[in-house]
Design an enzyme around this catalytic site. Structure first.
Site: not given
Ligand code: ADP
Ligand code: NA
Length: 330
Positions: A200, A197, A114
């Site tokens: 966002k 994956k 990060k």
């Molecule tokens: P991002 O990875 O988009 O920044 P976050 O880190 O805020 O999203 O993730 C919030 C929750 O959603 C976490 O529990 C994370 O494991 C789950 N999550 C995020 N992206 C995915 C994905 N592509 N598939 C499954 N679970 C996900």
């Molecule tokens: Na994440």
């Protein structure tokens, strides 16, 4: 109450959850409220570890709560709250900071990723210590289960280490969360780049399904998802990641199995699969958006849900903090 405690936090950083957040995390929260004494929080304290716009953060926090309710979290069956409404998080976070070695904190790989992304000028001490705040988040509720993704495994290990360290140094205070807290749930991939994956921050607009977008926009993204030159609808994450991703989304959204879907689409082309999945998506997301909007249009109800959630959370958090403060000599 002898149901195991579960605790999970979700970031309010984007206005809309994406499909990966829902299928990989939120869906599981909804299921866990039946089997666990579940605490869910929107982690606005964590959100300010990177620069934020105050009005946006405030709005996004409420939008996150509205979506959690729309997805099926029931404030009578779980404790749903906003992290900053419970001051004990920051208070226990400080105690945990003072228990963590600098070298130990420096080994957190998420910080390296990060801080590299945000650059030296925007890397705060808060970003560095956020895993330690996360430790406090978990320990405050004496949680046994922490449903998080694989990328959080190292932070759960830190939680276990600090809980054990505190207990050894000051006497038994904290529940040490179970080591196998990471449950395998659906992992959703970028529709345009199924090797990455859905995310966002990293996905392109066409590869990412935002739950609050117009349903027809999401339908179009499904229909233009990258597949392969073969025509067989078969789950094979290695050889056919695009088709496999669509099958995972389809199976998880409808509660069917991948095997059933493979059978249903035997001899049919990718077009049929995408058309049907686009329809499934629209049918799911349309009422979800409407429910989210209903909560956003009724700020008094939302405030009442959050006030009640904060009160329930504080009842537990204040008791744990009082014990910890007493143990350290306050
Ligand atoms: P991002 O990875 O988009 O920044 P976050 O880190 O805020 O999203 O993730 C919030 C929750 O959603 C976490 O529990 C994370 O494991 C789950 N999550 C995020 N992206 C995915 C994905 N592509 N598939 C499954 N679970 C996900
Ligand atoms: Na994440």
């Amino acid at each position: 109450l002898d149901r195991p405690r579960a605790l999970s936090g979700i970031q309010p950083t984007a206005g809309s959850f994406h499909l990966g957040n829902y299928l990989g995390a939120v869906r599981q929260y909804v299921a866990l409220q039946e089997t666990h004494d579940a605490f869910y929080m929107v982690v606005d304290l964590h959100a300010i570890t990177v620069p934020q716009d105050p009005a946006e953060l405030r709005a996004n926090t409420r939008t996150a709560v509205a979506q959690l309710l729309a997805a099926g979290l029931d404030p009578d069956r779980c404790t749903l709250f906003v992290q900053s409404h419970v001051p004990e998080h920051a208070q226990l976070g400080w105690v945990m900071n003072c228990l963590t070695g600098f070298g130990e904190a420096s080994r957190m790989t998420q910080f390296k990723d990060k801080s590299a992304k945000h650059g030296a000028n925007q890397t705060t001490v808060g970003l560095f210590t956020y895993p330690i705040l996360q430790v406090a988040d978990i320990l405050l509720y004496q949680a046994n289960a922490v449903p998080v993704g694989e990328d959080q495994r190292q932070h759960i290990e830190l939680t276990r280490d600090l809980a054990e360290r505190f207990n050894t140094r000051f006497g038994d205070t904290f529940t040490v969360p179970a080591p196998h807290i990471v449950r395998e749930t659906a992992k959703i991939y970028d529709l345009q780049d199924p090797s990455a994956k859905m995310s966002k921050s990293a996905s392109t607009a066409k590869g990412l399904i935002n739950l609050l977008d117009e349903p027809k926009v999401s339908a179009k993204k499904i229909k233009s998802a990258v597949t392969d030159t073969d025509t067989v609808i078969r789950f094979d994450a290695e050889e056919k990641p695009g088709v496999s991703n669509l099958l995972t989304i389809y199976a998880t959204l409808t509660g069917t199995t991948i095997a059933d879907l493979e059978q249903k689409y035997e001899g049919k082309g990718y077009g049929a699969l995408k058309t049907d999945l686009a329809e499934v998506m629209v049918d799911w997301v349309t009422p979800f958006r409407a429910r989210t909007q209903e909560y956003l249009d009724d700020p008094e109800t939302l405030d009442a849900v959050l006030a009640k959630g904060a009160e329930k959370a504080r009842a537990v958090a204040a008791e744990t903090l009082a014990q910890a403060y007493e143990k350290v000599g306050f």
